[in-house]
Design an enzyme around this catalytic site. Structure first.
Site, PDB file in Angstrom:
ATOM      1  N   TYR A 110       1.379  -0.578  -8.671  1.00  0.00           N
ATOM      2  CA  TYR A 110       1.196  -1.412  -9.454  1.00  0.00           C
ATOM      3  C   TYR A 110       1.351  -1.753 -10.631  1.00  0.00           C
ATOM      4  O   TYR A 110       1.466  -0.354 -11.316  1.00  0.00           O
ATOM      5  CB  TYR A 110      -0.313  -1.809  -9.191  1.00  0.00           C
ATOM      6  CG  TYR A 110      -0.930  -2.379  -7.931  1.00  0.00           C
ATOM      7  CD1 TYR A 110      -0.918  -3.868  -7.558  1.00  0.00           C
ATOM      8  CD2 TYR A 110      -1.514  -1.474  -6.975  1.00  0.00           C
ATOM      9  CE1 TYR A 110      -1.156  -4.277  -6.309  1.00  0.00           C
ATOM     10  CE2 TYR A 110      -2.098  -1.856  -5.756  1.00  0.00           C
ATOM     11  CZ  TYR A 110      -1.903  -3.216  -5.361  1.00  0.00           C
ATOM     12  OH  TYR A 110      -2.234  -3.726  -4.330  1.00  0.00           O
ATOM     13  N   ARG A 159      -3.877   3.650   1.498  1.00  0.00           N
ATOM     14  CA  ARG A 159      -3.884   2.069   2.081  1.00  0.00           C
ATOM     15  C   ARG A 159      -2.535   1.710   2.642  1.00  0.00           C
ATOM     16  O   ARG A 159      -1.502   2.019   2.162  1.00  0.00           O
ATOM     17  CB  ARG A 159      -3.973   1.262   0.643  1.00  0.00           C
ATOM     18  CG  ARG A 159      -5.461   1.242  -0.048  1.00  0.00           C
ATOM     19  CD  ARG A 159      -6.673   0.760   0.337  1.00  0.00           C
ATOM     20  NE  ARG A 159      -6.299  -0.081   1.478  1.00  0.00           N
ATOM     21  CZ  ARG A 159      -6.195  -1.164   1.607  1.00  0.00           C
ATOM     22  NH1 ARG A 159      -6.365  -2.120   0.337  1.00  0.00           N
ATOM     23  NH2 ARG A 159      -6.504  -2.026   2.394  1.00  0.00           N
TER      24      ARG A 159
HETATM   25 FE   LIG Z   1      -4.062  -3.261  -3.186  1.00  0.00          FE
END
Ligand SMILES: [Fe+2]
Length: 241
Positions: A110, A159
């Protein structure tokens, strides 16, 4: 606005808890800290819950729904098209509603100060987009398939690849924040966030569907992801409210 003929405010049906994540799901560590310790108090829906919020501050820019054209060059990774319809509890299209997404880049990183894990940032990818639904409730984004990323929930926790979605819907109580996954991800059985939704059918509603008709030759794979804001078929929210 939902006002009855006798001037009563018509509320929305309450979410069916069986379609939603467990509020306290111990394998998902942060739910232990944030789950309320006292029974919840249900508030009646009044005018302020069944009207607004109305979007209207910043205009949507031309590349806001194309995350591959927000910089001078193209981002690295697998270009994809993500599209679907936003529907209400009765299966009707939710028109003209704001759909926002945010996601990691192709390497699973991110653009955020908190994400410092050893994967490269992409100078041509911010990872945020927004658009409105059309008259059929349809939205469309062009983006890059996000990578899986590690998190520190437990040893060797990763994830599954996902895109975060936020939808305002027609009212405050229809706001939805959720995650869209990709079919066939090997991390599904290991992910506490995905598995905090006990209902198998509800979990499946978070997985997008590969669609050859959405796919564009020699350009991008297409995925369909419909979102239902309320009711029995509701898309699971990211966390229980
Ligand atoms: Fe996420």
């Amino acid at each position: 606005m939902r006002i009855g003929i006798d001037n009563r405010v018509i509320g929305y049906r309450r979410i069916d808890p069986s379609t939603q994540p467990e509020r306290l799901y111990e394998p998902y560590k942060s739910t232990i800290l944030r789950t309320p310790r006292k029974p919840l108090i249900q508030l009646p829906h009044t005018l302020s819950e069944v009207t607004g919020p109305l979007y209207g501050h910043n205009p949507i820019g031309e590349t806001d729904n194309d995350l591959t054209r927000q910089h001078t060059g193209e981002p690295l990774g697998e270009r994809i098209i993500v599209t679907g319809r936003v529907l209400d509890e009765d299966g009707r299209a939710v028109r003209n509603t704001l759909v926002e997404i945010w996601q990691a880049n192709a390497a699973g990183r991110y653009l955020h100060p908190v994400d410092q894990h050893p994967a490269p940032l992409d100078p041509n990818f911010t990872g945020a987009g927004r658009t409105f639904t059309d008259d059929e409730g349809r939205y469309k984004f062009i983006t890059i398939k996000p990578g899986a990323y590690p998190w520190r929930n437990h040893h060797n926790a990763w994830r599954p690849a996902h895109i975060h979605f936020s939808l305002l819907g027609p009212a405050l109580v229809t706001r939805l924040v959720t995650q869209m996954y990709f079919p066939g991800d090997p991390l599904f059985p290991l992910d506490p966030i995905f598995n905090s939704i006990h209902n198998e059918q509800a979990r499946q509603r978070l997985i997008s569907r590969f669609d050859i008709d959405t796919t564009q030759p020699e350009w991008a794979l297409g995925y369909q992801f419909d979102i239902v804001l309320r009711g029995r078929e509701a898309t699971p929210f990211e966390e229980a409210r």
